[in-house]
Design a protein around this motif. Structure first.
Motif, PDB file in Angstrom:
ATOM      1  N   MET A 101     -12.477  -0.297 -23.457  1.00 25.15           N
ATOM      2  CA  MET A 101     -12.963  -0.710 -21.887  1.00 25.15           C
ATOM      3  C   MET A 101     -11.687  -0.307 -21.036  1.00 25.15           C
ATOM      4  N   LEU A 102     -11.846  -0.022 -20.524  1.00 22.51           N
ATOM      5  CA  LEU A 102     -11.112   0.590 -19.282  1.00 22.51           C
ATOM      6  C   LEU A 102     -11.409  -0.342 -17.977  1.00 22.51           C
ATOM      7  N   LEU A 103     -10.544  -0.801 -16.701  1.00 22.33           N
ATOM      8  CA  LEU A 103     -10.720  -1.687 -15.347  1.00 22.33           C
ATOM      9  C   LEU A 103      -9.236  -1.316 -14.572  1.00 22.33           C
ATOM     10  N   SER A 104      -9.916  -0.967 -13.503  1.00 26.29           N
ATOM     11  CA  SER A 104      -8.295  -0.884 -12.557  1.00 26.29           C
ATOM     12  C   SER A 104      -8.992  -1.403 -11.523  1.00 26.29           C
ATOM     13  N   THR A 105      -7.750  -2.017 -10.229  1.00 24.28           N
ATOM     14  CA  THR A 105      -7.929  -2.142  -9.336  1.00 24.28           C
ATOM     15  C   THR A 105      -6.677  -1.575  -8.208  1.00 24.28           C
ATOM     16  N   THR A 106      -6.706  -1.846  -6.745  1.00 26.85           N
ATOM     17  CA  THR A 106      -5.331  -1.217  -6.379  1.00 26.85           C
ATOM     18  C   THR A 106      -4.832  -1.706  -6.000  1.00 26.85           C
ATOM     19  N   ILE A 107      -3.283  -2.434  -5.711  1.00 26.94           N
ATOM     20  CA  ILE A 107      -3.071  -3.133  -5.312  1.00 26.94           C
ATOM     21  C   ILE A 107      -1.925  -2.861  -4.024  1.00 26.94           C
ATOM     22  N   ALA A 108      -2.220  -3.591  -3.390  1.00 28.57           N
ATOM     23  CA  ALA A 108      -0.910  -3.111  -1.460  1.00 28.57           C
ATOM     24  C   ALA A 108       0.379  -4.108  -1.968  1.00 28.57           C
ATOM     25  N   ALA A 109       1.258  -3.458  -2.551  1.00 28.10           N
ATOM     26  CA  ALA A 109       2.456  -3.820  -2.640  1.00 28.10           C
ATOM     27  C   ALA A 109       3.241  -2.714  -3.440  1.00 28.10           C
ATOM     28  N   MET A 120      -0.387 -12.986 -29.099  1.00 29.68           N
ATOM     29  CA  MET A 120      -0.040 -11.483 -28.174  1.00 29.68           C
ATOM     30  C   MET A 120       1.008 -11.524 -28.354  1.00 29.68           C
ATOM     31  N   GLN A 121       1.466 -10.138 -28.882  1.00 28.41           N
ATOM     32  CA  GLN A 121       2.783  -9.860 -28.333  1.00 28.41           C
ATOM     33  C   GLN A 121       2.904  -8.558 -28.039  1.00 28.41           C
ATOM     34  N   ILE A 122       3.821  -8.010 -27.418  1.00 30.66           N
ATOM     35  CA  ILE A 122       4.351  -6.654 -26.422  1.00 30.66           C
ATOM     36  C   ILE A 122       4.747  -5.687 -27.550  1.00 30.66           C
ATOM     37  N   THR A 123       3.628  -4.466 -27.821  1.00 38.25           N
ATOM     38  CA  THR A 123       4.809  -3.568 -28.785  1.00 38.25           C
ATOM     39  C   THR A 123       5.344  -2.416 -28.699  1.00 38.25           C
ATOM     40  N   GLN A 124       4.786  -2.543 -27.484  1.00 35.51           N
ATOM     41  CA  GLN A 124       5.437  -0.712 -26.772  1.00 35.51           C
ATOM     42  C   GLN A 124       5.146  -0.931 -25.067  1.00 35.51           C
ATOM     43  N   SER A 125       6.586  -0.077 -24.435  1.00 39.67           N
ATOM     44  CA  SER A 125       6.884  -0.490 -23.064  1.00 39.67           C
ATOM     45  C   SER A 125       7.752   0.137 -22.452  1.00 39.67           C
ATOM     46  N   GLN A 126       7.197   1.132 -21.368  1.00 35.65           N
ATOM     47  CA  GLN A 126       7.364   1.883 -20.636  1.00 35.65           C
ATOM     48  C   GLN A 126       7.912   1.584 -19.050  1.00 35.65           C
ATOM     49  N   PRO A 127       9.402   0.878 -18.744  1.00 39.92           N
ATOM     50  CA  PRO A 127       9.249   0.205 -17.649  1.00 39.92           C
ATOM     51  C   PRO A 127       9.069   0.251 -16.487  1.00 39.92           C
ATOM     52  N   GLN A 128       8.181  -0.429 -15.768  1.00 36.21           N
ATOM     53  CA  GLN A 128       6.910   0.054 -14.534  1.00 36.21           C
ATOM     54  C   GLN A 128       6.830   0.948 -14.461  1.00 36.21           C
ATOM     55  N   GLN A 129       5.994   0.962 -16.065  1.00 35.97           N
ATOM     56  CA  GLN A 129       4.982   2.515 -15.906  1.00 35.97           C
ATOM     57  C   GLN A 129       3.482   1.572 -16.557  1.00 35.97           C
ATOM     58  N   TYR A 130       3.999   1.108 -17.781  1.00 35.78           N
ATOM     59  CA  TYR A 130       3.175   0.131 -18.815  1.00 35.78           C
ATOM     60  C   TYR A 130       4.203  -0.453 -19.445  1.00 35.78           C
ATOM     61  N   TYR A 131       3.072  -1.282 -20.603  1.00 37.82           N
ATOM     62  CA  TYR A 131       3.182  -2.437 -21.959  1.00 37.82           C
ATOM     63  C   TYR A 131       1.830  -2.564 -22.386  1.00 37.82           C
ATOM     64  N   GLN A 150       1.926   4.288  -9.152  1.00 37.23           N
ATOM     65  CA  GLN A 150       2.154   5.001  -7.536  1.00 37.23           C
ATOM     66  C   GLN A 150       1.236   6.289  -7.287  1.00 37.23           C
ATOM     67  N   THR A 151      -0.246   5.187  -6.042  1.00 35.64           N
ATOM     68  CA  THR A 151      -0.973   6.037  -5.378  1.00 35.64           C
ATOM     69  C   THR A 151      -0.442   6.117  -3.568  1.00 35.64           C
ATOM     70  N   ASP A 152      -1.085   6.797  -3.001  1.00 35.71           N
ATOM     71  CA  ASP A 152      -1.083   7.173  -1.903  1.00 35.71           C
ATOM     72  C   ASP A 152      -1.447   5.197  -0.888  1.00 35.71           C
ATOM     73  N   ASN A 153      -2.126   5.122  -1.461  1.00 37.03           N
ATOM     74  CA  ASN A 153      -3.112   4.198  -1.373  1.00 37.03           C
ATOM     75  C   ASN A 153      -2.113   2.105  -1.923  1.00 37.03           C
ATOM     76  N   GLY A 154      -0.743   2.765  -2.547  1.00 33.04           N
ATOM     77  CA  GLY A 154      -0.416   1.300  -3.315  1.00 33.04           C
ATOM     78  C   GLY A 154      -0.287   1.610  -4.970  1.00 33.04           C
ATOM     79  N   VAL A 155      -0.402   0.869  -5.087  1.00 29.93           N
ATOM     80  CA  VAL A 155      -0.694   0.717  -6.616  1.00 29.93           C
ATOM     81  C   VAL A 155      -1.513   0.543  -7.137  1.00 29.93           C
ATOM     82  N   GLU A 156      -1.675   1.356  -8.130  1.00 27.59           N
ATOM     83  CA  GLU A 156      -2.853   1.206  -9.935  1.00 27.59           C
ATOM     84  C   GLU A 156      -2.649   0.055 -10.660  1.00 27.59           C
ATOM     85  N   LEU A 157      -3.629  -0.445 -10.713  1.00 23.11           N
ATOM     86  CA  LEU A 157      -2.676  -1.516 -11.672  1.00 23.11           C
ATOM     87  C   LEU A 157      -4.563  -1.355 -12.577  1.00 23.11           C
TER      88      LEU A 157
END
Length: 154
Positions: free
Chosen positions: A1-9, A64-75, A94-101
């Motif tokens: 399942m994949l969900l997303s939102t755009t954040i103005a930050a 829960m445990q974080i197993t992988q991360s790329q800073p400022q990209q994903y975990y 990063q997108t033209d409209n903000g940040v897609e999470l």
């Protein structure tokens, strides 16, 4: 399942927010309590915690445990519950409209009973699960945009 939102930050604001696991119970409405079990000396890979949240009207606590991360990209986070492995990924872009999470969650039944339950109940629970995850994204978005507004005013 994949969900997303755009954040103005800013990307940095979003990354700091989604990686502040220790305090996320203050802005994610369904999380009741966080307890850090293991904190790595550097970075976030290896961070392990218990999370108690309301799921389907009842409190549920998972490790829960974080197993992988790329800073400022994903975990990536793994947890196991009721014979099922949950593998989730929080990603920023990063997108033209903000940040897609985006939040992607994959499940893998590990036990025979979990496989049967998954087969019988997945259609019924999918909508409720999706709604709960979308609320998490909405809560994160609201928090990031609130921080961004405070920084702009200062």
């Amino acid at each position: 399942m994949l969900l997303s939102t755009t954040i103005a930050a800013a990307l940095e604001t979003c990354w700091q927010t989604i990686t502040d696991i220790e305090h996320c119970d203050q802005w994610i409405t369904s999380i009741q309590q966080i307890e850090i079990l293991t904190k790595p000396e550097q970075g976030i890979v290896g961070l392990k915690w218990t999370e108690t949240r309301m799921m389907f009207g009842k409190p549920a606590t998972e490790v829960m445990q974080i197993t992988q991360s790329q800073p400022q990209q994903y975990y990536q986070v793994q947890s196991e519950s009721c014979g099922t492995l949950f593998d989730s990924k929080m990603a920023l872009k990063q997108t033209d409209n903000g940040v897609e999470l985006s939040m992607q969650i994959d499940t893998k039944p590990l036990t025979y009973s979990a496989k049967i339950a998954s087969f019988l109940l997945s259609w019924m629970m999918k909508g409720q699960f999706k709604k709960a995850l979308q609320q998490d994204l909405d809560d994160i978005k609201k928090h990031c945009e609130k921080i961004e507004t405070r920084q702009t005013v200062s």
